[in-house]
Each structure stands twice: as C-alpha cells, then as structure tokens.
Enzyme design. Sequence first.
Site, PDB file in Angstrom:
ATOM      1  N   HIS A   1     -64.430  26.584 -40.603  1.00 20.91           N
ATOM      2  CA  HIS A   1     -65.448  27.327 -41.339  1.00 20.91           C
ATOM      3  C   HIS A   1     -65.229  28.833 -41.199  1.00 20.91           C
ATOM      4  O   HIS A   1     -65.227  29.572 -42.188  1.00 20.91           O
ATOM      5  CB  HIS A   1     -66.841  26.951 -40.820  1.00 20.91           C
ATOM      6  CG  HIS A   1     -67.940  27.803 -41.366  1.00 20.91           C
ATOM      7  ND1 HIS A   1     -68.365  27.727 -42.669  1.00 20.91           N
ATOM      8  CD2 HIS A   1     -68.709  28.773 -40.773  1.00 20.91           C
ATOM      9  CE1 HIS A   1     -69.349  28.594 -42.870  1.00 20.91           C
ATOM     10  NE2 HIS A   1     -69.573  29.248 -41.738  1.00 20.91           N
TER      11      HIS A   1
ATOM     12  N   ASP B   1     -78.782  24.694 -41.459  1.00 15.71           N
ATOM     13  CA  ASP B   1     -79.046  26.124 -41.394  1.00 15.71           C
ATOM     14  C   ASP B   1     -79.044  26.683 -42.818  1.00 15.71           C
ATOM     15  O   ASP B   1     -78.014  27.096 -43.340  1.00 15.71           O
ATOM     16  CB  ASP B   1     -77.970  26.793 -40.529  1.00 15.71           C
ATOM     17  CG  ASP B   1     -78.109  28.304 -40.484  1.00 15.71           C
ATOM     18  OD1 ASP B   1     -79.226  28.800 -40.677  1.00 15.71           O
ATOM     19  OD2 ASP B   1     -77.088  28.982 -40.259  1.00 15.71           O
TER      20      ASP B   1
ATOM     21  N   GLN C   1     -77.521  37.812 -47.287  1.00 14.06           N
ATOM     22  CA  GLN C   1     -76.659  37.975 -46.121  1.00 14.06           C
ATOM     23  C   GLN C   1     -75.568  39.016 -46.377  1.00 14.06           C
ATOM     24  O   GLN C   1     -75.265  39.846 -45.515  1.00 14.06           O
ATOM     25  CB  GLN C   1     -76.034  36.636 -45.757  1.00 14.06           C
ATOM     26  CG  GLN C   1     -75.173  36.648 -44.512  1.00 14.06           C
ATOM     27  CD  GLN C   1     -74.622  35.258 -44.181  1.00 14.06           C
ATOM     28  OE1 GLN C   1     -74.859  34.297 -44.902  1.00 14.06           O
ATOM     29  NE2 GLN C   1     -73.903  35.161 -43.089  1.00 14.06           N
TER      30      GLN C   1
ATOM     31  N   THR D   1     -84.790  26.335 -41.014  1.00 16.47           N
ATOM     32  CA  THR D   1     -83.744  25.543 -40.381  1.00 16.47           C
ATOM     33  C   THR D   1     -84.308  24.136 -40.231  1.00 16.47           C
ATOM     34  O   THR D   1     -85.322  23.943 -39.551  1.00 16.47           O
ATOM     35  CB  THR D   1     -83.363  26.097 -39.002  1.00 16.47           C
ATOM     36  OG1 THR D   1     -82.872  27.438 -39.149  1.00 16.47           O
ATOM     37  CG2 THR D   1     -82.302  25.233 -38.339  1.00 16.47           C
TER      38      THR D   1
ATOM     39  N   GLU E   1     -68.120  27.398 -48.950  1.00 19.54           N
ATOM     40  CA  GLU E   1     -66.722  26.990 -48.789  1.00 19.54           C
ATOM     41  C   GLU E   1     -66.292  26.012 -49.870  1.00 19.54           C
ATOM     42  O   GLU E   1     -65.191  26.120 -50.421  1.00 19.54           O
ATOM     43  CB  GLU E   1     -66.530  26.323 -47.432  1.00 19.54           C
ATOM     44  CG  GLU E   1     -66.760  27.195 -46.229  1.00 19.54           C
ATOM     45  CD  GLU E   1     -66.693  26.365 -44.969  1.00 19.54           C
ATOM     46  OE1 GLU E   1     -65.583  26.081 -44.505  1.00 19.54           O
ATOM     47  OE2 GLU E   1     -67.765  25.991 -44.454  1.00 19.54           O
TER      48      GLU E   1
END
Length: 419
Positions: free
Chosen positions: A133, A231, A238, A255, A361
């Site tokens: 990751h 999460d 961000q 979360t 991803e």
Amino acid sequence: MPLKRSWVEAANAPDCEFPLNNLPYGSFRSDEGEPHCGVGIGDMILDVTRMEQDGLVQMEDEEEIFFYGDWTEFMTLGPAAWAAFRARITDLLAEDAPDAEALVDYMVPMAGTEMLMPFTVAEYTDFYAGKHHATNVGTMFRGPENALPPNWLSIPIGYNGRASSVVVSGTDVRRPWGQLKAPDADLPVFAPCKRFDIELEMGAIVGTPSDRPVTVAEADAMIFGYVLLNDWSARDIQAWEYQPLGPFQAKATATSISPWIVPKAALEPFRCSTPERERPLLDYLKEPGPMLYDIALEVGLAPEGKAETVIARTNYNVMYYSSAQQLAHHTTSGCPMNTGDLLGSGTISGPEKGARGALLELSWGGKEPVTLDTGETRSFIEDGDTLTLRGHARGDGYRVGFGACTGKVLPALDDPYAR
C-alpha cells in the site's frame, strides 16, 4: 488444530464463522432491551450477562463484570482471567458438555439482534504498515524512486485518530465536507468530499494498560483480540491538508469495526512471520517469534439496491509490521497505553492489483476505474454504496471469522453551516 465440536450444531458446519474454536465476544441488544455481553457460537449468541446474573459465570472476586453490556471491564482483568473464562465457556459449549440443556435458555438467535460497540474505545491510533500500500500510494504521488519515505523500513509510521468517530458495523457513514483544492485552483473551497474511500485494515485491541516502554513480546501479551477495521478516508481533503502534517479531518469522519472481537487465543493456530527485513530493525522492534496471522480478507461494494461485487481479496500476512511491533513502538516515548486502545494496522494490500485494499490503489488515483458486476464503474465511493469487509482464518475443517464490517455512505449534508 482440528474442529472442536459443539452441541450447537450450526457451529460444526465447515463454513460457519463461529465454531467452538473461535468464541468471539460481542455486545448485543434484542427487543430494544439493555445491552448484553455475548459469545458467538454457530448462529446463536450465548448471553453472558444473563448467565452472570444467574450465577452461572462469575469471575473470581469480581461482581457484575458484564453488567454494562460491553467487554471493557472484562479486559481489565488481564490474560489469566481471559484464559480462564475462555476455558469455562469452551467446556460449557463442547459437544459432550453435561449441562448443555441448562444453557438453552441463555441462547439468543443472531438473526434479529442489534449488534453494538463491543468495547469502549479509549484512544485510536492508525498505522501505515503495509508495504504494498505504501509503495503504491507513494508511487502515485512521488514516483517509484521515492515511493517509500526514508524512515518507512525502520519505523512503524502512524497517527493519532479520533476515538469518538469509531463506530460498529452497520452504522451509516455520511459523506464529509472539508477544504478541497483543485490542482489548477489558486485557493481551496469548502465543499463535500468528491473522492471518498475506504481502507481495509485489521484492528488490535489493547486489553491491559502500560505506563512504560514495553517489548514486542510484552506488547503481544497486552493485546486482547482483533477486529476488522475500515478506515474511511476523504482523499481530496487529505491531499490539501497533508502539507506537511496530517492526516487530520480526512480521517475523522468515521472508522468502522466489525461487531465481534476475535480473541487472540482463537488466532494462535494461524500465526505467521512478518517478511524478511530489507533493513535491519532496531533491537526493540525485533520479534521473538511469529506475530502476524494468516487471515484471508476481502472487500465488497454494492451500489444502492444492487448486487455486491468483491473488488479486492488479500491477506493480513502481507503486512510489514505486526500489531505487537506497532504497540511496542507506541510505548517508546513513555506514552501510556490504556484498556480499550485501538490500533489500526494500516491498509492491507497484496502485490497483485486485485489485492489492493483501497479504491485509491484499485483505480490508481481515478485513472483506472473499477468495473463492477453490474457494469457500473467506480473510482471512489458514490452515495448509496455499501462497503463490506470480511475476513476469516481457515483451520482443519473450520473457519474463524469476524462477522461482516459494513457501512453505507449517505449523501453529504446540504450545508452544515446553514442556520
């Protein structure tokens, strides 16, 4: 270790997540009653709170440990009490238990019960401990030559999150507002998140506190059990706030955790080692034995009113740092750890594309949208989508599961500051 058979017949099925080998701990409410502590077995819940009230379960020199309906007070009793309780419940639910008939009245069907937060979260820390990751994300934003930060192979990177936003599976999650800045804009705007995402993680729950630095072995003994953890991440919020500090508001929405705590004892047969180190670790981070677990994981995405597509499959055994290493590192400054502290593992991604644990991803930052079985595509989560994490360890004729960790995304508020 083979299947341990129970007089609860459903627990003996090879695809059952809650055999006698597991015995996970949860909190539940039925018929709008008070919260009770329960142990999962087959398709039933053993009502431990009622058993304690009737004197069938009692911890030595302690009263009403299960009265409040969650497992926090029980965790404070420590590993010896945890082991004694597990042995007692195992004996009561075993196939040849002499008092099985007396326990039938304490069984509650899982179907139709409301699952609640199984413990009170004291503090929440999330880590960034999956190498695949970290490499993928770093490659997207810094290029392959600078994918990993220079400290990554030496230190379990983490941040302190919000305990107040940890919710149990089944809780809806509302799309957040925040500051967003487009690459070609001079200044940010305040708007709903457009790149909402998930992260597939495991969560380790601290059972016994500490007030000094602890070793990896001591940290492992402090861990009470594990949950699945999602999460939720606002990637565009961000990207703007992460200069240089963070994460902050991008990770503060929610979360989600699975409703069942799988005790560490149930995972012992599935221990495995962390990977070979690419750089020697400092002595305090070296592991005395296998500290990871072989737990198969998957992520499902279901658009509103439509069938689910499994968009990722991976395994917890790919992590670079174990929860015990993370916990040991957390204490190095003298930081006290408390009963109920929750440690997120970091996103669990494998080496293949289909094993990536976040849409960031899977869609490579939105450039390669994921095609669902419905024919729709997703780069990030859309309103109405339900995300589900699942995980289990497979033994000889049985599985040790966590129950599903689900959350549906609701649309953002019209304007959170409109009065």
